[in-house]
Every structure is written in C-alpha cells, then in structure tokens.
Design an enzyme around this catalytic site. Structure first.
Site, PDB file in Angstrom:
ATOM      1  N   ALA A  71     -48.927  20.288 -35.789  1.00 45.65           N
ATOM      2  CA  ALA A  71     -50.214  20.058 -35.138  1.00 45.65           C
ATOM      3  C   ALA A  71     -51.330  19.953 -36.172  1.00 45.65           C
ATOM      4  O   ALA A  71     -52.127  19.010 -36.154  1.00 45.65           O
ATOM      5  CB  ALA A  71     -50.509  21.172 -34.139  1.00 45.65           C
TER       6      ALA A  71
ATOM      7  N   ARG B 201     -33.472  26.669 -21.079  1.00 44.26           N
ATOM      8  CA  ARG B 201     -33.247  27.843 -21.920  1.00 44.26           C
ATOM      9  C   ARG B 201     -33.328  29.160 -21.176  1.00 44.26           C
ATOM     10  O   ARG B 201     -32.532  30.063 -21.427  1.00 44.26           O
ATOM     11  CB  ARG B 201     -34.299  27.853 -23.017  1.00 44.26           C
ATOM     12  CG  ARG B 201     -34.061  26.713 -23.939  1.00 44.26           C
ATOM     13  CD  ARG B 201     -35.147  26.554 -24.926  1.00 44.26           C
ATOM     14  NE  ARG B 201     -34.722  25.498 -25.831  1.00 44.26           N
ATOM     15  CZ  ARG B 201     -35.422  25.088 -26.861  1.00 44.26           C
ATOM     16  NH1 ARG B 201     -36.599  25.621 -27.105  1.00 44.26           N
ATOM     17  NH2 ARG B 201     -34.971  24.144 -27.630  1.00 44.26           N
TER      18      ARG B 201
HETATM   19  C1  FAD Z   1     -35.939  27.810 -35.603  1.00 43.54           C
HETATM   20  C2  FAD Z   1     -36.772  26.954 -34.713  1.00 43.54           C
HETATM   21  C3  FAD Z   1     -36.313  25.724 -34.296  1.00 43.54           C
HETATM   22  C4  FAD Z   1     -37.078  24.914 -33.470  1.00 43.54           C
HETATM   23  N1  FAD Z   1     -36.586  23.701 -33.082  1.00 43.54           N
HETATM   24  C5  FAD Z   1     -37.348  22.903 -32.304  1.00 43.54           C
HETATM   25  C6  FAD Z   1     -36.872  21.623 -31.916  1.00 43.54           C
HETATM   26  O1  FAD Z   1     -35.776  21.210 -32.266  1.00 43.54           O
HETATM   27  N2  FAD Z   1     -37.668  20.854 -31.159  1.00 43.54           N
HETATM   28  C7  FAD Z   1     -38.895  21.263 -30.762  1.00 43.54           C
HETATM   29  O2  FAD Z   1     -39.576  20.515 -30.094  1.00 43.54           O
HETATM   30  N3  FAD Z   1     -39.375  22.472 -31.129  1.00 43.54           N
HETATM   31  C8  FAD Z   1     -38.630  23.299 -31.881  1.00 43.54           C
HETATM   32  N4  FAD Z   1     -39.110  24.527 -32.250  1.00 43.54           N
HETATM   33  C9  FAD Z   1     -40.491  24.892 -31.929  1.00 43.54           C
HETATM   34  C10 FAD Z   1     -41.445  24.213 -32.892  1.00 43.54           C
HETATM   35  O3  FAD Z   1     -40.885  24.185 -34.169  1.00 43.54           O
HETATM   36  C11 FAD Z   1     -42.784  24.908 -32.997  1.00 43.54           C
HETATM   37  O4  FAD Z   1     -43.270  25.218 -31.756  1.00 43.54           O
HETATM   38  C12 FAD Z   1     -43.796  23.999 -33.689  1.00 43.54           C
HETATM   39  O5  FAD Z   1     -43.279  23.537 -34.898  1.00 43.54           O
HETATM   40  C13 FAD Z   1     -45.101  24.690 -33.910  1.00 43.54           C
HETATM   41  O6  FAD Z   1     -45.931  23.851 -34.683  1.00 43.54           O
HETATM   42  P1  FAD Z   1     -47.437  24.198 -34.952  1.00 43.54           P
HETATM   43  O7  FAD Z   1     -47.986  23.117 -35.776  1.00 43.54           O
HETATM   44  O8  FAD Z   1     -48.108  24.496 -33.676  1.00 43.54           O
HETATM   45  O9  FAD Z   1     -47.425  25.571 -35.750  1.00 43.54           O
HETATM   46  P2  FAD Z   1     -46.655  26.046 -37.085  1.00 43.54           P
HETATM   47  O10 FAD Z   1     -45.702  25.057 -37.586  1.00 43.54           O
HETATM   48  O11 FAD Z   1     -46.175  27.420 -36.794  1.00 43.54           O
HETATM   49  O12 FAD Z   1     -47.782  26.109 -38.167  1.00 43.54           O
HETATM   50  C14 FAD Z   1     -48.737  27.106 -38.203  1.00 43.54           C
HETATM   51  C15 FAD Z   1     -49.614  26.884 -39.389  1.00 43.54           C
HETATM   52  O13 FAD Z   1     -50.725  27.750 -39.310  1.00 43.54           O
HETATM   53  C16 FAD Z   1     -50.911  28.435 -40.522  1.00 43.54           C
HETATM   54  N5  FAD Z   1     -51.525  29.703 -40.201  1.00 43.54           N
HETATM   55  C17 FAD Z   1     -51.162  30.626 -39.279  1.00 43.54           C
HETATM   56  N6  FAD Z   1     -52.049  31.624 -39.250  1.00 43.54           N
HETATM   57  C18 FAD Z   1     -52.989  31.327 -40.154  1.00 43.54           C
HETATM   58  C19 FAD Z   1     -54.188  31.978 -40.579  1.00 43.54           C
HETATM   59  N7  FAD Z   1     -54.598  33.097 -40.033  1.00 43.54           N
HETATM   60  N8  FAD Z   1     -54.908  31.393 -41.568  1.00 43.54           N
HETATM   61  C20 FAD Z   1     -54.504  30.221 -42.126  1.00 43.54           C
HETATM   62  N9  FAD Z   1     -53.419  29.564 -41.736  1.00 43.54           N
HETATM   63  C21 FAD Z   1     -52.670  30.123 -40.773  1.00 43.54           C
HETATM   64  C22 FAD Z   1     -49.548  28.515 -41.135  1.00 43.54           C
HETATM   65  O14 FAD Z   1     -49.667  28.654 -42.522  1.00 43.54           O
HETATM   66  C23 FAD Z   1     -48.972  27.160 -40.738  1.00 43.54           C
HETATM   67  O15 FAD Z   1     -49.414  26.198 -41.659  1.00 43.54           O
HETATM   68  C24 FAD Z   1     -38.343  25.353 -33.053  1.00 43.54           C
HETATM   69  C25 FAD Z   1     -38.802  26.597 -33.469  1.00 43.54           C
HETATM   70  C26 FAD Z   1     -38.008  27.408 -34.254  1.00 43.54           C
HETATM   71  C27 FAD Z   1     -38.488  28.776 -34.581  1.00 43.54           C
END
Ligand code: FAD
Ligand code: SF4
Ligand code: FES
Lengths: 251, 646
Positions: free
Chosen positions: B45, B338
């Site tokens: 994101a 799930r």
């Molecule tokens: C093992 C695993 C497998 C998965 N497989 C799938 C799949 O096959 N298909 C699917 O659709 N989904 C899957 N998911 C779910 C999906 O990966 C996540 O929901 C998604 O990647 C989240 O993306 P995001 O960008 O919201 O957050 P994240 O990728 O968690 O990124 C968070 C970011 O915020 C930063 N951050 C956090 N707190 C702070 C702070 N206080 N200050 C500064 N930076 C901060 C971190 O450094 C990171 O850069 C899986 C999840 C897991 C755990």
C-alpha cells in the site's frame, strides 16, 4: 528426534558505527535443536536482559527467508552452515552439543556496521534507484495479456527475480563485489519484453553506481553463488556482462 | 450528528467510482510540487502510493522501520493476488469478485468500497506486468491462474509461492525510480511515534531515528498511514517480527476511530508451534489447498498412536482417514474460506483427533496430487514452500503429509476510513491492511495484496487530491509551531517513562503472556465469560508492563528493547480493544466466532438485525472505556444470506 544442546557463542559487539568492536563470549544452555538460530539468539538476549545487560542487536523481520533482512556471518559463512537458507531459516539441529559458534556481521566496505551485528545495506537501494526498474508510471499501460511471453523466459526471469537483496553474495566475495545482486535484476528485466527496451541503459547505470559505491570487481571466484540462499546463478553475471558490453558498443 | 460519514458517492453501485472520479477536485501540476505528502509504510500500500504520488508530482516523504523499503512485511505474501480478468473464461466478472468478497466477509463490509476494489483489480495486474513482475505463465505465453478459498473460479495470479515478493519489488522499483528523480525522499529505519494535528488537521508526524534514537519532526499537507496489520498482538503470528499496530494506536489517540478491532483472521494452514521459545509462525500458503487434501485419522486410537510416535501418517489406510472438509463441505471441499477451515481443524483437534506431538495439528496431504500430476508439477507449483517446510520441520512433504494448524494471520479491523480512505481526522488517510478495509469479518485469500495495491495505485492518488485541492494555499510549515513542539515533548516523556520503569520483566516475556490470553480467549472460539476474563487479564498485564518492564540501555543510540516495549504498550491497548469489541458483538460472523451463536452444524450465526454495522471505537482517555459508534451497513445490491459452502 529433537534434543537439547549447550553451546558457546563468540559474538561481535559494537556500540555504534564509530565505536571499536570486539568479540564477547556467552554460553547458552538447553537449546532445543528444533529451534531456529534466531530463536537461540532470542534466548541469549532474554538471558542478557535478565542480567541487566544490553541484548545483542541483529537484523531480522520475516523469519522465513524472504525479506532478506537477517544477515549473520556464522562460523565463517554468510547465513551459516546449511545450504540454500537464510540465517533465519537455519536450525540448531545443524550444531552439536558443546560447539562454539562465532557470529559476525557482514564484512564489506560498502556495508558499514551500524551496531553489533547490524550493517547498513542502503547501497543496494541506491543501485536499484540508478536503473533497476522499468520506466512506467501508474496507469495507461496495456492489458496484461497483450504481450505473450514464452514460459521458459518468464520462468527464468522469475528465478533471477528471487533475489532477496540480503547481501550474502557481497559478504562472501573476497573483493566485496555486488555483481550477483546487480546481475540478477538486470537479467530479470532483460529477459522480459517490458524491460528489454531499457536493457542497455539499465546495465550501464547500475554497474556505474555499483562501482561508485565502493563494491569491488568481480573476478569470477563463484563464492557468491555458493553462499546465495536463493540459488541465484552465475549465469546472471554472464548475461550482465553481455548486456554491459552491448551497451558500451552502442556508445 | 454522527461523527461517521462514509461519504459514499451517489449513483448506482457500478457507477459510483466513475462518478466520483468525474467530479472530484484535482490539483494542477504546478501546485502539486508545493504539496508535501507523508506516507508511512513501504509495503504494497505504502510503496505503491508513494511511487504513484511521486510520479504525479507531489513531494512525497516516505517512512519505514526496515532498513530498506523492499523488506516491508508484504514481501512475505506467498499465494497470489485476485483480479476479475476472467482469462480462464470460467465465468468471472467484476460483479462476481465483488459478490464473493462481500459474501466471504460475511456481510460486514461496505458495498461501495468493495465494488471499487473489484473494478480496479484488473488494472493492478496490467500495471504489475508492465513493471516486469514475472507472473506465472502458461505454455502459450499468457498468464496463468489458480484457485483460492471462497471462490469457484480461478482468478488468482501468482509468481511461484512468492507473489508478495514480486509485487512488492515491482512497487519498490517504481518507488526507487521516484527517489532517483527526487520526488520521493526515503526515510529508512525511522519509526512514526506520533501524529501532529494543527487546527484539527493532520499536518505531520514525529518520527524516531532507530539508529541514533533522535526524534524528528516532519511536515506534510496530508499524512497517509500504510503501516500494516496488528496480528502480532498475539505474539505468535505469521506476521513479520516488526509488524505492529502502533501507528494505528497513535491515530486512535488523536481522534481517529478504530473499526472492528475484533475482526482478525486465523489462517488454517500454518506450521504448528514447536515449543516455548518459538518466536513466530510460518504460513504454508492457502494455494496448497488447491492440491493438498486435509485429513485427520478417523479413529481416536490411530490419532493417539501418531501422537506417541507409534504410527506414521503414511501407515493409515485410506478408509481410516477423515477428509473432514470434503466430508462437511462437498461443494467447496478443501477450498472453503479460511475461517471455516480453521474452525473445522480446531473442532477435530478439540475432539481428540489431532496429530503431531502436541495433538494440535492436522495433515495436509499431497499424495493424491503427486500421483495424479507427478512430483515435478507439484514441485513447480510449490517447490519453495516445500523447501521452507522441510527446513523448519525436518520432514520431506513429498513423502509424508505436512502438519498444519491455524494461526493468527491478518487483521480485517483497523483504522476507520470513509470512501476516500480518509479517517475521522481530516488530512489523515489509511491504506492497506492498516485501514479496516474491504474484507468485513473475513478476508478471502489473495485479496489483501489486491486491496493494498488498489489503495496505493488506483484509489488514494485520486481521493487524496480531492482533499489537497483545498490546501494549495497552505504554506509548508517550519515544524517550529507549538503543536510540533508539544507532540515531540509528549513522545520524549513517554520514552523516558518507559526507560525509568527499570523493572524485572523482559518485553518478550510480557508479550508472550499477552499472546496467550489473546489466543485462549480472543482467538478462534470466543464467549462472553472468556472475553470478560480477557479484559481483566489484559488490564493486569498492562499494569505489570508499566510497573515492571525492564529496558536496558538508554534513549540515545540504537535500542531494540525500547522499540519493542513501545510497540508492546500499544499492542496491550489493541488487545483490550479487540476483547471489548468481541464482547460487544453478540453474534458470530466470519472470523469472529462467538460460541453462543452457532447453527446446529457449528457454523457462524449472524444477528443481522442487531449487528449489521461497523463497530467504531473512539478513544476517551487512558484507562477510560472507549465510546462505541456505529456505521450502519446498507446492502443495496446483494442480499444478506447465511454463507453456505456445502
Ligand atoms: C505470511 C503471509 C502470507 C500472505 N500471503 C498473502 C497472499 O498470498 N495474498 C494476499 O492477498 N495476502 C497475503 N497476505 C496478507 C498481505 O501480505 C498483507 O495484508 C499485506 O501485504 C499488507 O500490506 P501493507 O502494505 O498494508 O502493509 P505491510 O506490508 O505490513 O507494510 C507496513 C509498512 O509500514 C511500516 N511501518 C509500520 N509501522 C510503522 C511506524 N510506526 N513507523 C514507520 N513505518 C512503519 C513498515 O516498515 C512497513 O514498511 C499474507 C500475509 C502473511 C503474513
Ligand atoms: S544474489 Fe543471493 S546472496 Fe546476493 S543479495 Fe541476492 S539473494 Fe542475497
Ligand atoms: S528475517 Fe527475513 S530473510 Fe531472514
């Protein structure tokens, strides 16, 4: 079957980038051989905290071999004695009861130590920023199936793209070269029609950045391939050399 | 008047997003350069939003706690990403993807958001392919698809078992291109520790440099939180070790609402816990359920013999195996959603049929697929997952079935946002897993990656402009304003307070205690008494934490225990919110299963007349009960029915 072992650790401690480092010796008892290496370090840290000492700082995040954050040099090998794994996937069943294990950070001019076992690998980001992408903006791109890509090419690109940017290749190389890392990205994109267009420019820009950042030259020792946890092959380096040569010829 | 206005655009469902884009305000190119946007997080994101806004010409400041944006937790996603392309020609469509997501979420998501998600899903695949993401292909050179739980079509695009990695690297590369062009400034190893509000609007953040310990002030005309989910409240989860809920809690403290905190997903296929020193759980991708069959022994004595090491699974004859998902859900079989699969595993283990040393495991068996398709094909599909399993468990899954058990994996709840992804604080946006998202009470597989990239590439770049268009006359602040000074002071005081506790308990020991309470009472099976109990236990842990935690070192320089302590303090608060929310929700829906509310067959029983709403919690002060607000969910295009996967 899993059992418990006692081990001795010689760990590099360094209180900040400018401080002088040294080895400290610790004993950790009753480590289950089913534990991961980093869980063993968690045990050590719990022990140190209970003794009111500062725990050992090490990089880690996913603990499943994909983020490339963990980076320990264990008994003289990046990511330790098991093959095809990262440090976080290494398990204590690879060690013997009573063994002494030496743990150091990556040692390379381009990756300075920040604290204890943590190094600064931002140089890799700078190399990618120099050209490790396809220059497209969000939106206005063709349908995903507009270009058919032969499966063998797509599969080979995927193999190159599996690099996790851990830096073990650099740590393993006596010259501290980043060629395996750079070549993996150059190859992935060169193998795909989307990336082909900028192939020459990319190869030149990334290699120039790598040289500028203090990584060494590649002398084909192959140590990088041996230690790479993701099996990135030396053939990527051969492809990079071809791309690079081609780019130079175009100049 | 309610504090919640979802701002759903007018018009028929399928036209809302188009209508919105046709009428929203835009910022002209010369003004974009004058506007600063802070984006916290570089996961799917955050990275996609930062890259896209940078390309558009905004001045972006991007933050991450990892040493490189490429290492955000998204990198670990394995199985795939959904889109309504209908390439396999099996009857998929935007409406069907929308419908499956609403149904999969057990009718607790907002229709308009989910429809937009389905609409933009196809653009995501186009974008990623253009970036050079090496998705799996068929021999004809076109893209391949696989099936995921909760769908009867094949709409999941994948890159081996490393889809998250490849999508994130695509976004990361686009982001680094912008860093190179100077539109994005990157702050790695830097953690948001507070949000600064000026005149009621989010205008910046206080961040901590994790290497030097120094506090920094950053101004932004708008702030986007893309900080991921809070599954690590449970200590053991499939999330990366650094994943945390602190940014969400900071937003909550500053007035943003926390929505559906109890909606957490327990993933059915994770490697079971091995012992006390376990630090995290490893997911075995849901995609494995395409070719793996889940079973436990039919006879209790067989299960017991397996637990005692006297029998091997391969010795159990076919007729003595209970393929309980295929038995209970013939239509979806091993591909039920799930929540359903997780509860079914718990049910079998609780009934005494569990395997593995602890009895808390079931089998995921590839024998029939290997016989049918050959080991080579299975290896090509799941090779890296099998290798991962073998390295951890020391058993070869080509020869003996995998052992799996449910684990906490994903949080559907999060910061409340309206249709524009804006929180209740003007100028504060939330994207990806950090917001309460489009998944209702349960997320379907391969939909988180879709949502993260939808938010970042194709939603925020539009909606944030609608906000910023009114802000073009606002000058950059110097960060010397009293609001910044005060916020920094409060942060400093909090860190000093933590350091001065000088107690006897390590952060991890307290976190494990919290995790056990969460797993036992706020996990797969919840009930009124247990939840009340959990609230008391969490309060006791909170007290113990604030009086007895030990953090060696000091606030300057790198201090990993201090980072962890600060995050644990926030997890404790989230744990409390989760329990409260679960207690309030007197129904079962999706991943929220209240034992008091189930059908005779043990399926979740919703109470639509009372709970067809999003629970939104407003912070009222430390140790004060938060106030509940409700966003009613109105379904115009789908009819609420009991989910049926039989
Ligand atoms: C093992 C695993 C497998 C998965 N497989 C799938 C799949 O096959 N298909 C699917 O659709 N989904 C899957 N998911 C779910 C999906 O990966 C996540 O929901 C998604 O990647 C989240 O993306 P995001 O960008 O919201 O957050 P994240 O990728 O968690 O990124 C968070 C970011 O915020 C930063 N951050 C956090 N707190 C702070 C702070 N206080 N200050 C500064 N930076 C901060 C971190 O450094 C990171 O850069 C899986 C999840 C897991 C755990
Ligand atoms: S090439 Fe291999 S060793 Fe080098 S950074 Fe990539 S994964 Fe690590
Ligand atoms: S911690 Fe992610 S690769 Fe080791």
């Amino acid at each position: 079957m899993e059992k418990n072992i006692n081990i001795t650790l010689k760990v590099w401690r360094q209180n900040g980038a400018k401080a002088k480092g040294r080895f400290e010796t610790y004993k950790v008892d009753n480590v289950s051989t089913g534990s991961s290496f980093l869980e063993m370090l968690d045990m050590l840290n719990e022990q140190l905290i209970n003794e009111n000492k500062e725990p050992v700082a090490f990089d880690h995040d996913c603990r499943e071999g994909i983020c490339g954050m963990c980076s320990l040099y264990i008994n003289g090998r990046p990511h330790g004695p098991d093959d095809d794994v990262t440090t976080c996937q290494l398990h204590m069943r690879k060690f013997k009861d009573g063994q002494t294990i030496t743990i150091e950070p990556w040692r390379s001019a381009a990756f300075p130590v920040i604290h204890d076992l943590i190094v600064d690998r931002r140089a890799f980001d700078k190399i990618i920023a120099a050209g490790g992408y396809v220059s497209v903006n969000t939106g206005g791109v063709p349908d995903a199936n507009a270009i058919a890509i032969p499966k063998p090419d797509a599969d080979e690109a995927m193999d190159s793209a599996s690099c996790i940017g851990c830096g073990a290749c650099v740590a393993a190389c006596k010259n501290g070269s980043a060629m395996l890392f750079v070549s993996a990205k150059v190859s992935q994109l060169a193998l795909l029609p989307q990336g082909r267009v900028e192939g020459a420019r990319r190869a030149k820009a990334m290699v120039a950045k790598m040289d500028e950042l203090g990584f060494g030259n590649c002398t084909n020792t192959g140590a990088c391939e041996v230690e790479c946890p993701k099996n990135i092959s030396l053939s990527n380096i051969a492809r990079l050399n071809r791309e690079f040569l081609y780019a130079k010829l175009q100049d | 008047m309610s504090k919640l206005n979802a701002r759903i655009p007018e018009g028929p469902l399928a036209q809302k997003w188009t209508n919105y884009k046709d009428h929203q305000k835009l910022v002209n190119p010369s003004n974009k350069r004058k506007l600063d946007v802070i984006i916290v997080g570089t996961g799917l994101a955050g990275a996609s939003a930062a890259a896209s806004l940078g390309e558009m010409g905004f001045n972006v400041k991007n933050f991450t706690i990892q040493d490189s944006p490429r290492r955000a937790h998204s990198i670990a996603a394995q199985g795939g990403i959904n889109a309504a392309k209908n390439y396999p020609n099996d009857g998929d469509s935007v409406f069907r993807l929308f419908y499956d997501t609403i149904k999969g979420g057990d009718y607790r998501a907002r229709e308009a958001n989910v429809h937009r998600l389905a609409e933009v899903s196809n653009l995501i695949i186009d974008q990623c392919v253009a970036q050079g993401v090496p998705f799996a292909r068929e021999y004809g050179g076109l893209l391949d698809n696989r099936s995921f739980g909760g769908a009867q079509v094949s709409r999941t695009f994948y890159a081996k078992g490393q889809t998250g990695q490849q999508l994130l690297l695509g976004a990361y590369q686009a982001l680094m291109r912008q860093v190179n062009l100077g539109t994005v400034t990157m702050h790695t190893r830097t953690e948001l520790v507070d949000i600064v509000i000026v005149d009621g609007k989010a205008r910046g953040i206080i961040a901590r440099d994790l290497v030097t310990g120094e506090l920094q002030r950053h101004f932004g005309h708008a702030v986007v939180l893309a900080t991921g989910g809070y599954g690590n409240t449970f200590f053991l989860s499939t999330n990366a070790m650094g994943s945390n809920g602190s940014a969400a809690i900071k937003a909550y403290h500053k007035g943003a609402m926390f929505a559906n905190p109890c909606m957490a997903q327990i993933h059915p296929t994770c490697i079971p816990v091995h012992g006390e020193n376990q630090s995290k759980l490893t997911l075995m991708s849901e995609s494995l359920r395409n070719d793996g069959r889940i079973w436990v022994p039919k006879k209790k004595e067989d299960a017991e013999a397996i637990r005692n090491g006297k029998l091997k699974p391969t010795q159990i004859a076919e007729e003595n195996r209970d393929y309980y998902l295929e038995r209970r859900y013939p239509a979806f079989g091993n591909l039920v959603p799930r929540d359903v699969a997780s509860r079914a595993a718990k049910e079998r283990c609780d009934a005494g049929f569990g395997v593995g040393a602890t009895g808390l495991a079931v089998y995921l068996d590839f024998k029939s697929s290997i016989e049918r398709l050959g080991q080579k094909t299975i290896e090509a599909r799941y090779g890296n997952l099998f290798q991962m399993y073998e390295k951890i468990v020391d058993e070869n899954p080509y020869e003996t079935p995998m052992m799996i058990y449910p684990a906490i994996h994903y949080t559907m709840g999060g910061i409340w946002v309206d249709y524009e992804l804006q929180t209740t604080i003007p100028g504060l946006f939330a994207a990806g897993e950090a917001n309460f998202s489009d998944h209702g009470a349960n997320r379907l597989g391969a939909s988180a990656l879709m949502q993260g990239l939808a938010d970042g590439y194709f939603v925020l770049p539009y909606t944030i402009q609608n906000y910023l268009a009114d802000d073009i006359a606002v000058k950059r602040m110097t960060t010397n304003e009293p609001e910044f000074t005060e916020a920094e002071k409060a942060v400093k005081t909090r860190f000093e307070k933590l350091m001065n506790i000088k107690g006897n308990r390590s952060v991890d020991s307290l976190h494990k205690e919290l995790g056990l309470v969460m797993w036992d009472f706020v996990g797969m099976g919840r009930n009124k008494e247990g939840l009340q109990n959990a609230i008391d236990k969490i309060a006791a842990i909170k007290k113990e934490f604030w009086s007895n935690v030990r953090i060696p070192g000091n606030t300057t320089g790198m201090n990993i225990e201090l980072e962890k302590a600060s995050r644990l303090a926030d997890f404790i608060e989230i744990g409390d919110l989760m329990a409260r929310d679960a207690l309030n929700r007197d129904e079962s829906c999706g991943g929220h299963f209240r034992e008091e509310y189930q059908t005779p067959e043990g399926e979740a029983l919703r109470q639509d007349d009372k709970f067809a709403y999003v629970s939104c919690w407003e912070f009222k002060g430390n140790d004060v009960t938060p106030e509940l607000h409700k966003e009613a969910l109105v379904y115009e295009s789908v009819k609420m029915v009991q989910r049926n996967y039989k």
